[in-house]
Design an enzyme around this catalytic site. Structure first.
Site, PDB file in Angstrom:
ATOM      1  CE1 TYR A   1       0.392   1.918   4.158  1.00  0.00           C
ATOM      2  CE2 TYR A   1       0.657  -0.455   4.685  1.00  0.00           C
ATOM      3  CZ  TYR A   1       0.793   0.676   5.080  1.00  0.00           C
ATOM      4  OH  TYR A   1       1.279   1.313   6.220  1.00  0.00           O
ATOM      5  CB  CYS A   2       1.553   4.115  -1.570  1.00  0.00           C
ATOM      6  SG  CYS A   2       0.488   4.072  -3.254  1.00  0.00           S
ATOM      7  CB  THR A   3      -0.593   8.313  -0.796  1.00  0.00           C
ATOM      8  OG1 THR A   3       0.576   8.682   0.119  1.00  0.00           O
ATOM      9  CG2 THR A   3      -1.695   9.414  -0.345  1.00  0.00           C
TER      10      THR A   3
ATOM     11  CB  ILE B   1      -2.684   4.700   4.059  1.00  0.00           C
ATOM     12  CG1 ILE B   1      -2.804   4.957   5.430  1.00  0.00           C
ATOM     13  CG2 ILE B   1      -2.086   6.050   3.361  1.00  0.00           C
ATOM     14  CD1 ILE B   1      -1.468   5.150   6.324  1.00  0.00           C
TER      15      ILE B   1
END
Length: 147
Positions: free
Chosen positions: A79-81, A108
């Site tokens: 995951y990232c932003t 996120i």
């Protein structure tokens, strides 16, 4: 389909299957050690907050990473932003032979927007690093915080 979903459909290349935040939360509730979480953002973003138990993978170095310390017998969720950078890391993992790799749908932001907890070194927090001012409007819950 929400505006966020439409935006994500333009960003995602469909190289890695996605997992919905509710699905991931349930998997972690049932078996907290049964999923490897890889946070693929910058060090500053990770320090502000991350999913509990997530390992940091520096996005700026993922193309040369071998991920030797990541178990291959467990599902891996990146995951990232919002999920664009993490999809690239997930594709790299798949090219290295990882079989069970998923990208957290909406990143996120979606995780927090759906009411799931994030943490930093001190414990639970409401803060989320929004990556840039352009992404900030997509964070509907939590507090935007830059390191």
């Amino acid at each position: 389909m929400t505006a966020y979903d439409r935006m994500l459909s333009l960003l995602y290349k469909q190289t890695v299957p996605t997992i919905q935040p509710a699905q991931l939360a349930e998997a972690l509730r049932q078996n907290p050690n049964g999923v490897v979480l890889l946070d693929t953002r910058s060090p500053e973003e990770y320090q502000v907050s991350h999913l509990r138990g997530a390992r940091f993978v520096n996005y700026d170095a993922f193309q040369t990473a071998t991920f030797q310390d990541v178990p291959r017998n467990l599902p891996v969720v990146v995951y990232c932003t919002v999920g664009a950078r993490s999809e690239q890391v997930g594709a790299r993992l798949r090219s290295l032979g990882f079989q069970h790799v998923s990208n957290l749908y909406g990143g996120i932001f979606q995780w927090v927007n759906e009411g799931h907890a994030v943490y930093n070194q001190a414990g639970a927090t409401d803060k989320v690093h929004p990556y840039s001012a352009l992404w900030r409007p997509w964070l509907k819950r939590g507090e935007a915080a830059y390191k």
